[in-house]
Scaffold this active site. Structure first.
Site: not given
Ligand SMILES: *[C@@H]1O[C@H](CO)[C@@H](O)[C@H](O)[C@H]1NC(C)=O
Ligand SMILES: *[C@@H]1O[C@H](CO)[C@@H](O)[C@H](O)[C@H]1NC(C)=O
Ligand SMILES: *[C@@H]1O[C@H](CO)[C@@H](O)[C@H](O)[C@H]1NC(C)=O
Ligand SMILES: *[C@@H]1O[C@H](CO)[C@@H](O)[C@H](O)[C@H]1NC(C)=O
Ligand SMILES: *[C@@H]1O[C@H](CO)[C@@H](O)[C@H](O)[C@H]1NC(C)=O
Ligand SMILES: *[C@@H]1O[C@H](CO)[C@@H](O)[C@H](O)[C@H]1NC(C)=O
Ligand SMILES: *[C@@H]1O[C@H](CO)[C@@H](O)[C@H](O)[C@H]1NC(C)=O
Length: 924
Positions: A607, A609-610, A612, A626, A724
């Site tokens: 996603g 943010f990074g 997983v 993550k 979110d």
């Protein structure tokens, strides 16, 4: 009658009401908060409630609402008290009582009020305001059993209790008689005038009892919808014979609907149902039928074939045209969403006709406090004092401010707190009749005379009579009070000898300052010591009470908060209990992580943010790691803030944060691994067709997720807004229990203010439009997103789609709203649910979902309210499921288990999905 005396007394003293000024005999109309008496356009006489000593007045102004009684209201503090109006009635007479509420934003609060009203000891209704400019109204029909009634408002959930009008209307004759009237009230759910010529209701003076007959052209969401094709309005000017009791007024009977194509059908929501109710239709033949023509029809209620047998022929049944015929059911079980039909019989030439209908729910009366008459005679002695005028039942639904009660179904008073109230005269002997009494506080008054005999109050633990002018001897019967722990009689004018049985170490006893009271021959010597030790004991006692309160909360309630001073707010305590596992964030070493993930071998999601990765620790614990992309955390500082925040949040419906790792320029967050992936994958996409999740499971997932969100909003201090929420952020564990993930996006809400301004973040389709426009973030932004998730659960559709919602509509909210508001819920229900759901539970969720996606945050319910609704839907669905299971196989079970096995170990895509279509406009 236990409460007679009490009520009699109240009618004498509180005298809010006398009907003398009411223009119509038996009518009382209070303009709450009004400053003068007046007659309105209808000819009704309104009186100000200015004799009520509680509450404050507010003036409001609502567009197009010019009626004077709706320009003011009275509001009450949101405390644990009740605030009562007491009205005189004639015993053994039937009445209608109506309370109305127009909020008008009087306090500009960010949440709408929600509070309880009661009639005497009986909980009447919870008033839920969902629009500032709409009048909420609640009506009860009752047979008066006492000379007064009390209508009380009390704090419930949010905002301040308030009231706009309170109206009492006396009935005549046998109207609304039921065989259950001694034990049940009738709570009005629907009273409809069919074929009405306008949206305005019919009421006084057309209705001599001022009942309000709603117009059937007033179609609210799911109210009188599903109208059959061929439904036509008809009306007449001819007089209608409505018989002696004046059932519906003539004006109501002069209009009707006719099903030209053979059917009349409607669906409506019945407030307060499911339950037993009283349902009647009012019919009069108002069309001129030819000699060959007939009108015969039957009522058709789904699932109630027995009720569909008798056929109606109005003209025959009423013995003539323009005459009332009123078939109905004095006791019928009805659902919350009532669909009903009238269908013509095969030998009838004309379709069915319906003039009016009334549905009321049976509301069981609650018995009041068992000590009613004893306490009534006590307050009678002090009838001019404020504390004696609180009104209503001493214990129910909440006790008077100076009384505490036990939680028995018919409670008893367990404590009396009248310290420092200027009481004079003797100690009321009726106190000795309060057989459940545990604490008696009468200190600091001007009471005189002897101490009465408390024998019989076997639970009495605490007696405080100090600082009065009591005289006479200490009764030796005090020695027999087995439970007595504390006896304070100092600073009175008591005399004689202290009974030796009172002088033992188990009793905290203080009798100093009574010049003529002596302990045998050597009296006086120990007094100093006794006082000293008793002060210590009081401190100890208070500490004990305080800890007990929190241990037994909900079980016993005789130690009310007031008496404790202000301890810790309960919410803090709850959250610190939940946080039992709180500890500093666990720091993993990079080598540990590398071992667990086998050097980041298995990617399970990605996603914004990074990425997983799946991992398994040495001890076998499975984890999700993550790895944040480099630029998402500019500095260590932001990262450590985030980690500190995360490590504070623990809840069974939040994905558990296990720790972090920050080495070699890489930042990682470690979470528990969730075996069943995201809710999104289970709702749509390739996996779902053959194994859709059942409706009940969806409801359970919704409940789980909502609880996680509620915890973020209310269980954390300061509260946390997720920002979110979406179906790909709701993860499912081995047992298909849902947990909310990715609250890493959350920023702490600023304590004490309603919103924090920050860069708009979130996902298209779930993003609160108000937040998007204003960039003002509140917990209601999460509620919006959650509403979207509920719509996904109902429909199995993605939040945004170019194909699914027809032309000009990409958005699930618009699409669902259109369908739900026109009553077409079937049009949005996920076809893969087949027929295995209960339509009522579906409606409940659909309606709540629409509330959640209201354009303005203030109109959306708090998440706690959504949880309640989901839980109700679950219990409806469980009931229905049990019924379905009775006549089908156990196929649903196999669906459940196939899910559990299906996706267990495989890599779950989107563990942390982040839609490409992320909206991230920059602030100005
Ligand atoms: C309104 O009428 C009541 C009696 O019905 C009276 O007690 C009260 O004083 C009147 N209030 C005003 C403001 O005139
Ligand atoms: C108020 O009345 C005016 C004129 O009658 C109408 O145009 C307007 O829509 C009404 N407003 C509301 C909120 O009902
Ligand atoms: C009002 O009721 C709510 C919900 O029960 C409670 O949280 C709140 O503390 C109450 N307020 C007061 C002042 O008692
Ligand atoms: C009530 O009954 C009395 C006598 O039967 C009658 O005179 C009166 O008009 C009735 N009131 C209403 C509102 O129907
Ligand atoms: C009523 O039924 C007739 C014949 O079945 C049909 O032609 C007509 O369209 C129907 N009317 C409505 C309003 O549905
Ligand atoms: C209505 O009928 C049900 C079932 O027959 C019965 O249990 C109930 O006591 C009746 N009365 C009320 C007021 O519910
Ligand atoms: C008690 O009476 C005195 C004098 O009448 C008065 O000043 C005081 O306010 C009263 N206290 C209470 C609690 O009513």
């Amino acid at each position: 009658m236990e409460t007679r005396l009490l009520l009699l007394f109240l009618s004498v003293t509180v005298l809010l009401m006398d009907a003398a000024n009411a223009q119509m005999p038996g009518f009382v109309s209070f303009d709450c908060g009004g400053s003068e008496n007046f007659t309105d356009d209808l000819g009704l006489w309104w009186t100000s409630d200015d004799q009520l000593m509680y509450g404050e007045i507010a003036t409001i102004s609502v567009a197009n609402e010019t009626r004077k009684q709706y320009t003011t209201l009275r509001h009450f503090p949101a405390d644990n008290r009740k605030y009562c109006y007491t009205l005189d009635v004639i015993s053994r007479t039937r009445y209608l009582v109506r309370a109305t509420f127009l909020y008008g934003n009087f306090d500009n609060n960010k949440v709408y009020p929600k509070f309880d009203i009661s009639l005497g000891a009986t909980p009447w209704s919870t008033i839920v305001i969902s629009d500032a400019n709409t009048i909420e109204s609640s009506e009860l029909i009752f047979l008066a059993s006492d000379p007064t009634i009390s209508v009380c408002l009390s704090n419930a959930t949010t905002g301040q209790p308030f009231i706009s009008t309170l109206e009492l209307r006396q009935f005549n004759g046998s109207i609304y008689y039921t065989e259950y009237e001694e034990d049940f009230f009738l709570s009005v759910s629907a009273r409809v005038n069919f074929g009405a010529d306008s949206e305005a209701p019919v009421r006084y003076p057309d209705d001599p009892f001022d009942r309000i007959w709603e117009s059937d052209s007033l179609k609210k969401a799911n109210y009188l919808v599903d109208v059959a094709p061929g439904t036509e309005k008809v009306s007449t000017q001819m007089p209608i014979d409505v018989n002696k009791d004046s059932r519906p007024p003539e004006k109501v009977m002069q209009t009707a609907v006719v099903g030209r194509n053979g059917t009349l059908s409607y669906r409506l929501n019945l407030d307060g149902f499911p339950g037993f109710g009283w349902a009647f239709t009012y019919l009069a033949e108002i069309e001129d039928l030819g000699p060959e023509e007939t009108r015969k029809f039957r009522l058709i209620l789904p699932n109630m074939p027995d009720l569909s047998k008798p056929a109606v022929n109005i003209q025959e049944n009423a013995q003539g045209k323009y005459r009332l015929y009123e078939p109905g059911y004095p006791n019928i079980s009805l659902p919350f969403v009532l669909s009903f039909k009238f269908g013509k019989t095969s030998d009838s030439s004309q379709g069915p006709l319906l003039n009016a209908m009334e549905i009321n729910k049976y509301l069981e009366k609650r018995d009041g406090c068992l000590d009613g008459s004893a306490i009534a005679s006590i307050v009678l002695q002090y009838s001019s004092e404020d504390w004696a005028k609180e009104g209503g039942d001493p214990c129910l639904p909440v006790p008077w401010s100076w009384v505490a009660c036990n939680s028995d179904p018919q409670p008893r008073i367990v404590s009396i707190h009248l310290s420092g109230k200027n009481l004079t005269g003797n100690i009321p002997t009726d106190l000795t009749k309060l057989s459940g009494l545990v604490e008696l506080w009468l200190d600091g008054n001007a009471l005189a005379g002897p101490i009465p005999d408390f024998t019989g109050l076997i639970n009495l633990k605490t007696i405080h009579l100090e600082n009065n002018q009591l005289s006479g001897e200490l009764p030796s019967s005090l020695v027999d009070l087995q439970s007595l722990k504390e006896l304070y009689v100092q600073n009175n004018m008591l005399s004689g000898k202290v009974p030796s049985g009172l002088l033992n170490e188990n009793l905290d006893f203080n009798y100093s300052g009574n010049d003529n009271l002596h302990k045998g021959s050597t009296g006086g010597r120990h007094i100093g010591i006794i006082i000293g030790s008793s002060v210590g004991a009081v401190v100890l006692l208070i500490a004990t009470i305080a800890s007990c309160l929190f241990m037994h909360k909900g079980k016993k309630r005789y130690y009310e908060q007031d008496q404790l001073g202000h301890g810790l707010p309960a919410q803090r305590i709850v959250s610190s209990l939940n946080d039992a596992a709180t500890e500093a964030a666990n720091c993993f070493s990079l080598s540990e992580i590398e071992d667990a993930t086998r050097k980041f071998e298995k990617k399970i999601g990605s996603g914004g943010f990074g990425v997983v990765y799946y991992g398994k620790m040495k001890d076998g614990k499975e984890i999700a790691v993550k790895v944040l992309i480099n630029n998402s955390y500019q500095g260590n500082r932001e990262f450590s803030n985030e980690v500190t925040l995360l490590s504070r949040i623990h809840h069974r419906n939040l994905v558990q944060f296990l720790g972090y790792c920050q080495e070699e320029g890489r930042s990682m967050l470690v979470y528990e691994f969730m075996h069943n992936g995201t809710l999104k994958e289970h709702l749509y996409g390739p996996l779902t067709r053959e194994r859709a999740i059942s409706w009940i499971k969806r409801l359970e997932i919704a409940e789980d997720a909502a609880k996680g969100i509620e915890y973020l909003h209310t269980g954390c201090v300061p509260s946390i807004i997720h920002r979110d929420l979406k179906s790909s952020n709701i993860l499912l564990d081995k047992y298909m229990k849902a947990k909310v993930s990715d609250f890493g996006l959350s920023k702490l809400a600023v304590d004490g203010s309603s919103h924090v301004s920050s860069v708009v973040r979130g996902t298209v389709g779930y993003l609160d439009p108000e937040y998007y426009i204003s960039q003002q973030l509140t917990d209601k932004s999460d509620v919006y997103s959650f509403g979207v998730i509920l719509l996904e659960l109902i429909s199995g559709q993605e939040a945004i789609s170019n194909e699914s919602f027809g032309v000009n509509c990409r958005n699930i909210v618009q699409w669902a709203k259109l369908h739900i508001e026109s009553g077409d819920i079937q049009g949005i229900i996920d076809p893969s649910l087949r027929d295995e759901y209960d339509i009522q539970s579906m409606w409940k969720i659909a309606e709540k979902a629409l509330m959640c996606v209201q354009p303005h945050g203030s109109m959306r319910p708090p998440i706690s309210e959504v949880i309640k609704e989901i839980q109700e839907a679950i219990s409806i669905e469980r009931g229905a499921e049990a019924a379905r299971e009775g006549n089908s196989d156990a196929s649903r079970n196999s669906i459940h288990s196939s899910i559990n096995m299906g996706i267990d170990v495989g890599p779950t895509e989107n563990y942390l999905s982040f839609d490409e279509s992320i909206a991230r406009p920059t602030p100005r």
